[in-house]
Design an enzyme around this catalytic site. Structure first.
Site, mmCIF file in Angstrom:
data_model
loop_
_atom_site.group_PDB
_atom_site.id
_atom_site.type_symbol
_atom_site.label_atom_id
_atom_site.label_comp_id
_atom_site.label_asym_id
_atom_site.label_seq_id
_atom_site.Cartn_x
_atom_site.Cartn_y
_atom_site.Cartn_z
ATOM 1 N N LYS A 75 40.489 -21.212 82.201
ATOM 2 C CA LYS A 75 39.121 -21.120 82.087
ATOM 3 C C LYS A 75 38.768 -19.626 83.065
ATOM 4 C CE LYS A 75 34.717 -23.342 81.965
ATOM 5 N NZ LYS A 75 33.995 -24.634 82.185
ATOM 6 N N SER A 150 31.192 -26.531 78.176
ATOM 7 C CA SER A 150 31.288 -24.938 78.573
ATOM 8 C C SER A 150 32.575 -24.649 78.352
ATOM 9 C CB SER A 150 30.760 -24.670 79.827
ATOM 10 O OG SER A 150 31.492 -25.123 81.106
ATOM 11 N N SER A 174 31.635 -30.632 80.266
ATOM 12 C CA SER A 174 32.374 -29.467 79.879
ATOM 13 C C SER A 174 33.918 -29.214 79.373
ATOM 14 C CB SER A 174 31.759 -28.411 80.785
ATOM 15 O OG SER A 174 30.595 -27.918 80.542
#
Lengths: 483, 95
Positions: A75, A150, A174
């Site tokens: 990420k 997210s 997330s």
């Protein structure tokens, strides 16, 4: 070979059926082929191939583990030395990290190959990946739907077999919510289990990094490499890391599952409720005992979270000032103009909304009514969990009230977007570990089952998830066109 | 609790956050909506509850006061918008 498990790939690499370079090339080709889903912000071919070569050399020397030569992605919230780390924001579009996050160092030391950096909501603030400066990510299961957020790029890339596994972070859901929406397995560890060093901070008392992969077994292998004490993170917890893989095989006969009635109230889509109920029934067939439990303060999680997280965010994001790194506005007239315009032009709308909310909640005259009250509510929620987890081994319920919603559907209404985190954020407030595992499909879109455990019970969660995955194949499904 | 456009401008100034004139009204509406959601907290009595700042109620770990970091100034400044002689440059503050 793109849809094999980590163990299968490791066996193939060891048996010289294919090399890490070949595997990495195959994944890079897929990333290019499916770039329209927009799951990657940065793809670093040369870097990946060099790491793959190193992995092949290690394997040839007999110095390897299960993750050696496995192509994965991070990420874009994790700092990667010499590689752009944008956090999904214009503010950091020019930021080449000068050091590695501890998680990146650890996974690199385990021999993983980094294919690139994954798309995400700006500064991890969002539930749909639509607040990213780099545009929304498409859900591989339904290209006009969001992947969740997210960690939307992480979930979409793993679901589409563009990376064997990925890192994610979870401040209010997330990891779990995108895992649920994309039909993969994700684990948010106990706060403090995985180092936050080099993980760009959003809300420091809630943020936690964790693994996202196809199966609980793959997550166990990843978490083994990621977890552990880190001197560089003052909130890292100094407890031994169990052998997560060894724990997978344990019998779950007699497992006590708590099901909070508050998880099945208004707002939960009927077709999701049905699938979750079926999954819990399946656990009963495996020998588990189910008990309804009461968590009266759960409903307060959203208001408490949307005070605490923005308050911490407004403090954390004050470091982005246009002076030392990141975006700087053109022709600043004076110092205030430099700060104000750099931040105004560098941050997107949702980030600004949360900075404003947090600044307000912390400002003179409002602190007691909002921030202090939210912290008290936080304790009440945490005590609900502690009480229930004395009676049962784990808590189960939905991850999200619906399946993945449409791109653009909730962007105009921030509150509706916030409410989509209703089943996940209480866990972050309490600091507990929780997983999302694939449990079925509603109208072709994946539904995740949430399993919540006691502090540092990751081994048990992975075990429970793995036992379910031995008897189901939801986690082995691939979206059409991405097989 | 409703926030006005003026409130939003004041908060934005506190946060040194530039916002477009056209957006002020929509921020005021969004924040007022979020504050309305917060009213639910008011219905719960938490007077005698200790505030929880940290999920594990951890205290700050201490360490020996030894130098552990090496000087990385050049690396850190290589990504700065503007530097000179090892210093970060900003617009002139004092005439």
């Amino acid at each position: 070979m793109h849809n094999k498990s980590i163990k299968e790939l490791a066996a193939g690499l060891r048996a010289k059926e294919f090399s890490s370079v070949e595997l990495t090339q195959a994944m890079l080709a897929r990333i290019l082929q499916f770039q329209s889903i927009n799951s990657f912000i940065t793809v670093n071919e040369d870097f990946a191939l060099q790491q793959a070569k190193n992995a092949d050399a290690r394997i040839a020397q007999g110095d390897f583990g299960l993750l050696t030569g496995i192509p994965m992605a991070h990420k874009d919230i994790f700092c990667t030395l010499g590689v752009k780390t944008s956090c999904g924001s214009r503010m950091l579009d020019n930021f080449i990290a000068p050091y590695n996050a501890t998680v990146v160092d650890k996974l690199t030391a385990a021999g993983t190959v980094m294919l690139g950096k994954l798309n995400m909501d700006e500064f991890a603030m969002g539930s749909s990946n639509e607040t990213s400066f780099y545009g929304p990510v498409k859900n591989p299961w339904s290209l006009d739907a969001v992947p969740g957020g997210s960690s939307g790029g992480s979930a979409a890339a793993v679901a589409a077999h563009l990376a064997v596994c990925a890192t994610g972070t979870d401040t209010g859901g997330s990891i779990r919510q995108p895992a649920s929406h994309c039909g993969i397995t994700g684990l948010k560890p106990t706060y403090g289990r995985v180092s936050r060093y080099g993980m760009i901070a959003y809300a420091s008392s809630l943020d936690q990094g964790g693994p996202m992969a196809r199966s609980a077994e793959d997550c166990a292998i990843m978490l083994q490499a990621m977890a552990g004490f880190d001197d560089k993170d003052s909130t890292s917890v100094d407890l031994p890391v169990p052998d997560y893989q060894a724990g997978l095989a344990k019998d779950i006969n007699g497992l006590k599952i708590g099901v909070p009635k508050q998880f099945f109230g208004d707002g939960l889509a009927h077709e999701v409720a049905k699938i979750i109920q079926q999954a819990i029934n399946d656990y009963q067939k495996l020998g588990a005992v189910v008990k309804e439990v009461d968590m009266p303060n759960l409903k307060l999680a959203i208001p408490a979270y949307y005070i605490i997280a923005p308050a911490e965010c407004s403090a954390n994001l004050s470091r982005f000032d246009g002076v030392r790194f990141g975006y700087r506005c053109a022709d600043p007239q004076d110092l205030t103009d430099l700060f104000t315009r750099s931040r105004g032009e560098g941050f997107g709308k949702e980030v600004k909304r949360r900075i404003l909310m947090g600044t307000y909640a912390l400002s003179a005259g409002y602190y007691d009514a909002y921030y202090l009250k939210a912290q008290k509510i936080r304790r009440l929620i945490s005590e609900d969990f502690k009480r229930v987890l004395k009676e049962v081994d784990v808590i189960m319920g939905p991850v999200a009230p619906t399946t993945a919603f449409g791109i653009g559907e909730k962007m105009g209404n921030p509150i509706e977007m916030y409410l989509s985190d209703i089943y996940t954020i209480a866990i972050n407030l309490a600091g507990l570990p929780a997983m999302s595992i694939p449990a079925g499909f509603a109208a072709g879109k994946p539904v995740g089952l949430q399993i919540i455990g006691d502090y540092f019970a990751e081994e048990k969660l992975l075990n429970i998830a793995h036992q379910y995955q031995l008897t189901t194949d939801w986690h082995r499904q691939s979206p059409k066109g991405f097989e | 609790m409703t926030l006005t456009a003026d409130d939003v401008r004041k908060i934005a100034h506190l946060a040194r956050l530039g916002i477009q004139q056209d957006d002020v009204e929509s921020y005021a509406q969004d924040l007022s909506g979020i504050l309305a959601l917060m009213q639910q907290m008011g219905e719960t009595n938490a007077d005698n509850v200790a505030p929880m700042a940290h999920p594990l109620d951890q205290s700050q770990r201490l360490r020996a006061d030894n130098v552990t970091e090496v000087n990385n100034r050049d690396n850190f400044q290589a990504i700065a918008p503007q530097t000179e002689a090892g210093l970060y440059l900003v617009p002139k503050v004092i005439e």
